[in-house]
Design a protein around this motif. Structure first.
Motif: not given
Length: 852
Positions: A438-442, A484-490, A500-503
């Motif tokens: 949740r922290s990495v992907l938002g 982090a690699d597992l988060i990328e897979e997910v 979500p698109v955020t600035l």
């Protein structure tokens, strides 16, 4: 990598069209480069036919007239229309005979090359179609005869209980059409170098069921293998090697379905054993090699490092010379193949082979890359080994190969398996924290969804409270090493497009161009404003550049050129020491295509080894000096211009507009310097040997700030000729500047720039004609005039040059236009007279006198 869609769908069929499959694969990280069509454009018009009779063509010795039953006249649902009654087809195949079931293309069928088949007369006999050979519908390379379907069915090559009744759509019998997906597989994903690996990605991306692993059922056994041995003397370069023996092998052509898949994937069918090795490699991603066991001396293979200078003759007939960083496989008679690259001719499978030793090994990727590069030999196998395959894949390939050898070659599998290597690393255990996801992907991804994604990709994932304990599969051990690699897979499977698109929070941050960047853009804009086109050339250049530019052995562009350790090609073996080479390449390419009127410029980096004359570290910026100190290479920014042909288009009022030449290049230089508010001088360079690529009498050095910052001139006629550019009147001309030095001058000029009144009071103009020796340069004259004119002289320029009998041999007359002006009053003749006298005196000091 080419993946036939028909083959892919046998393992995972999401029920989507090829465009939707492309979208899902690309959006989840397996990029689809292109989609190709292999085989016929449409299956309509291709049917099974029965040859009723065959007669000799009355007007051709090599043609036969066949009566062929192609089914009912009215098409059934899903079947193409066919003629009423038997079709007359003229055929040139030597193996056509009555009673055969054959593949037929009817009039209206579209062939793979886009040709629409029409009824035609062949030597006076109407022909309503074509009886097909396998290459005519891209099933295989065979063209020596037509495909006889009932003979193929008898061998089981068409599968169980094939329908080969007349009129049956050919697409139901043979794989005559499929889309082919071309994928870009990144180096970190060797698990996707096989069709099944891509199917697993498709399964994860779409949720469609995935067929069982094709290596899940092994017809062979483990344990000792009698009749063959393998020794590994360099386990660091060969982590695992396996081998099995097949006896009673029958060498024959492969069945059409296997040929079709190989051909669609870009492989050339050869025979059933060789085709099986290629097929298994494409399916599993693991290369393998078949030896004729009777040609393996002593029945023993040894894997070892090659000796420097050792030679092997490979399957392509080439003799290759190895070094000690390469690995080879040998028997008692010597080397038989180069590990991971290509087999040797001495032990290859041939028509008389009856016993096969199937070898599947895992090789050290960097070693294979070194051998492939050093020998100039790339293969499907080497490209896979270079990316780092898992040792566990060896048995995947052995199992699939064993099943196909039994099925297609009628072989007998000897009990036992050679398996040298191991133990292999235990699967890595990684904790995946939902809070971290949740922290990495938002966004939040449910624990169940995370587990579903990872399991679909082949990971073992078990819930542990709000986290997952994940075990990494062997095929992904080099790619997935941390959370982090597992988060990328997910993220990629769940959908990056869903994030979500955020600035980012900027908190007062702002960006702006530096002074150097603004000046560089101004320089580029000035050149574009003069009608020049910017080019971007290669940073590399060929070793022949120095020869084409006629450079001496001592010239720094030759003696201090930077050689690459691993060039892309021989023509890109050096880092360029000048921009002139890439501009000349562009000019030559344009000129060869009829576009000889060119105004080109390039801004880019040039390189030269530290210590070259005029290229010492002290002469470049701090950052570049650091680079030179660490690497011994000076790297600097340069700006170069090349002009050729007419510099303006022809018009009715100017049939011969101005052409390229020294003064055209000088005009570009002046426009550039005016835009940057920089004062430079062009000094005589006729005696210099480091500018031999320029015309000896039409070249100069560009100086500013008390140092040389570049060169300008027309190309030497021999250099222009080597690039097939025109010379003589309107000869190609160019210039090159050290951009960093030029921009420093511009920055210094900008610091002292002040406003001056230009229009309040009119100027007073005077013209002088002075006779001087030809050796006196116009720049010297203007410098003396400006110095003598002092503050009253606003401008001075040469507007005419004359040489002839009226001024005497060895002399020339320069006509000078002088402009006088001050900001507080209008000048009178009395104000200007003493200044003009000082100017005349200064000219006399140069050996000149006023022309009467």
């Amino acid at each position: 990598m080419r993946v036939p869609l028909e083959w892919l769908l046998t393992y995972c069929d999401p029920g989507l069209d090829v465009a939707a499959i492309e979208e899902r694969l690309t959006m989840t990280g397996t990029k689809v480069e292109a989609i190709h069509r292999h085989g016929v454009m449409s299956a309509d018009g291709f049917v099974v036919g029965a040859v009723l009779s065959v007669e000799q063509h009355p007007n051709a010795d090599r043609l036969r007239v066949c009566q062929v039953d192609v089914g009912p006249a009215q098409p059934a649902p899903g079947r193409p229309a066919s003629p009423d009654g038997p079709a007359t087809i003229v055929c040139g195949a030597p193996n056509v005979a009555a009673g055969q079931r054959v593949a037929v293309a009817l009039p209206g069928a579209v062939m793979p090359d886009g040709t629409k088949l029409k009824a035609a007369k062949l030597r006076g006999i109407p022909s309503a179609g074509m009886i097909l050979a396998e290459d005519e519908i891209q099933i295989g390379p065979g063209h020596e005869g037509i495909m006889v379907l009932d003979a193929l069915a008898a061998t089981g090559a068409l599968g169980p209980d094939p329908r080969i009744e007349p009129g049956t759509p050919l697409g139901e019998v043979l794989p005559i059409a499929t889309e082919v997906i071309e994928l870009e597989i990144t180096p970190n994903r060797p698990d996707c170098l096989g069709v099944y690996g891509v199917a697993r990605e498709l399964h994860a991306a779409t949720g469609a069921p995935l067929a069982a692993e094709p290596w899940s059922e092994d017809p062979g056994t483990l344990g000792p293998l009698l009749g063959a041995e393998v020794d590994v003397l360099c386990p660091e370069l060969c982590p695992r090697v396996t081998a099995r023996i097949f006896e009673n092998v029958r060498i024959a052509p492969s069945p059409p379905w296997l040929k079709a898949r190989l051909t669609a994937a870009g492989q050339r069918p050869i025979n059933n054993v060789v085709d099986i090795t290629n097929y298994v490699m494409l399916l599993t991603g693991q290369p393998l090699h078949a030896f004729d066991l009777d040609r393996v001396a002593g029945g023993r293979l040894t894997v070892r490092r090659a000796h420097d200078g050792e030679q092997v003759v490979t399957l392509d007939g080439q003799q290759r010379t190895l070094d000690s960083e390469m690995v080879l496989i040998e028997d008692e008679d010597g080397p038989t193949s180069i590990a991971g690259l290509m087999g040797g001719s001495r032990s290859e499978v041939h028509e008389g082979t009856t016993r096969v030793l199937m070898e599947v090994a895992n090789w050290h990727g960097p070693s294979i890359h070194h051998a492939s590069w050093g020998l100039g030999l790339r293969s499907e196998a080497s490209s896979r080994f270079e990316k780092g395959l898992a040792p566990e894949q060896c048995m995947h390939a052995q199992v699939v190969a064993a099943r196909l050898m039994l099925e297609l070659c009628g072989a007998t599998l000897a009990p036992g398996t050679v398996d040298v290597g191991g133990p292999f690393p235990e699967p890595a255990k990684i904790t995946l924290r939902s809070a971290k996801v949740r922290s990495v992907l938002g966004v939040s991804v449910s624990l169940q969804r995370e587990q579903e994604i990872l399991r679909a990709l082949g990971f073992q994932a078990e819930a542990a409270g709000e986290d997952l304990q994940v075990s990494v599969p062997p095929l992904r051990r080099n790619d997935v090493t941390r959370e982090a690699d597992l988060i990328e897979e997910v993220a990629r499977i769940d959908g990056l497009e869903r994030l979500p698109v955020t600035l980012p929070a900027r908190r007062g941050a702002y960006g702006m161009l530096s002074e150097t960047q603004r000046l560089r853009r101004r320089a580029v804009d000035a050149l574009v404003g003069r009608g020049l086109y910017e080019t971007v050339g290669w940073t590399f250049c060929p070793p022949t550049l120095a020869d084409r530019l006629r450079l001496s052995a001592e010239h720094p562009w030759r003696s201090h050129a930077v050689e690459l350790e691993n060039p892309l090609s021989e023509d890109q073996a050096l880092l360029r020491p000048t921009l002139l080479g890439s501009l000349l390449d562009s000019a030559a390419r344009n000129s060869a295509r009829g576009n000889g009127d060119l105004r080109l410029f390039e801004v880019g980096t040039v390189f030269i080894r530290d210590g070259a004359p005029g290229h010492d570290v002290d002469s470049v910026g701090v950052d570049v000096a650091q680079i030179a100190a660490e690497t011994g290479v000076c790297e600097r920014q340069a700006l170069a211009v090349l002009l050729s042909g007419r510099q303006l288009p022809r018009t009715w009022g100017a049939a011969e507009p101005p052409s390229a030449g020294f003064f055209a290049a000088k005009g570009v230089l002046e426009a550039l310097c005016d835009a940057l508010r920089v004062q430079v001088d062009c000094t005589d360079a006729r005696g210099r040997t480091d500018l031999d690529f320029l015309h000896p009498g039409r070249r100069a050095l560009i100086c500013g700030g008390g140092e040389t910052i570049g060169w300008i001139g027309e190309l030497h006629p021999l250099v222009a000729e080597s690039y097939e550019l025109q010379s003589g009147a309107g000869a190609p001309a160019g210039l090159e500047l050290d951009l960093s030095k030029l921009l420093k001058l511009a920055q210094s000029a900008g610091e002292s720039r002040a406003y001056s009144d230009l229009i309040s009071f009119p100027e007073l103009r005077r013209d002088l004609a002075v006779v001087l020796g030809e050796q006196v340069q116009a720049a010297q004259v203007l410098a003396a005039v400006r110095k003598a004119g002092g503050s009253l002289l606003a401008d001075a320029e040469v507007f005419d040059v004359y040489s002839g009998p009226q001024v005497g041999a060895g002399n020339r007359s320069l006509a000078l236009s002088l402009s006088f002006r001050v900001s507080d009053r209008t000048l009178s003749d009395e104000d200007v007279a003493p200044v003009q006298q000082r100017i005349v005196a200064a000219l006399e000091e140069l050996g000149g006198h006023l022309r009467g």
